[in-house]
Write a protein that holds these residues in place. Sequence first.
Motif: not given
Length: 79
Positions: A1-29
Amino acid sequence: MGYHRTKSGLRQSVESVIAKYRSDGTDRGDLLSMLLAAQDPAVHLSSEVMFSETELADQYAAFLFGGADTAADALVSCA
């Protein structure tokens, strides 16, 4: 896997986790809950403006991976 592809995949994973947290709205502390609730008064003068999506993803990734490097460095120096 190339650098740019890995970086893009990581960014998508981080954004997915953030979106899940936002939609849930729960403060997990945890770090991401605190970042979602945080405001950046140095940049935004209005107390109602949150971090941009890019700032939030960058901060979360920095803490996530920066912490792993710090712990690994500490373990290596103790050995």
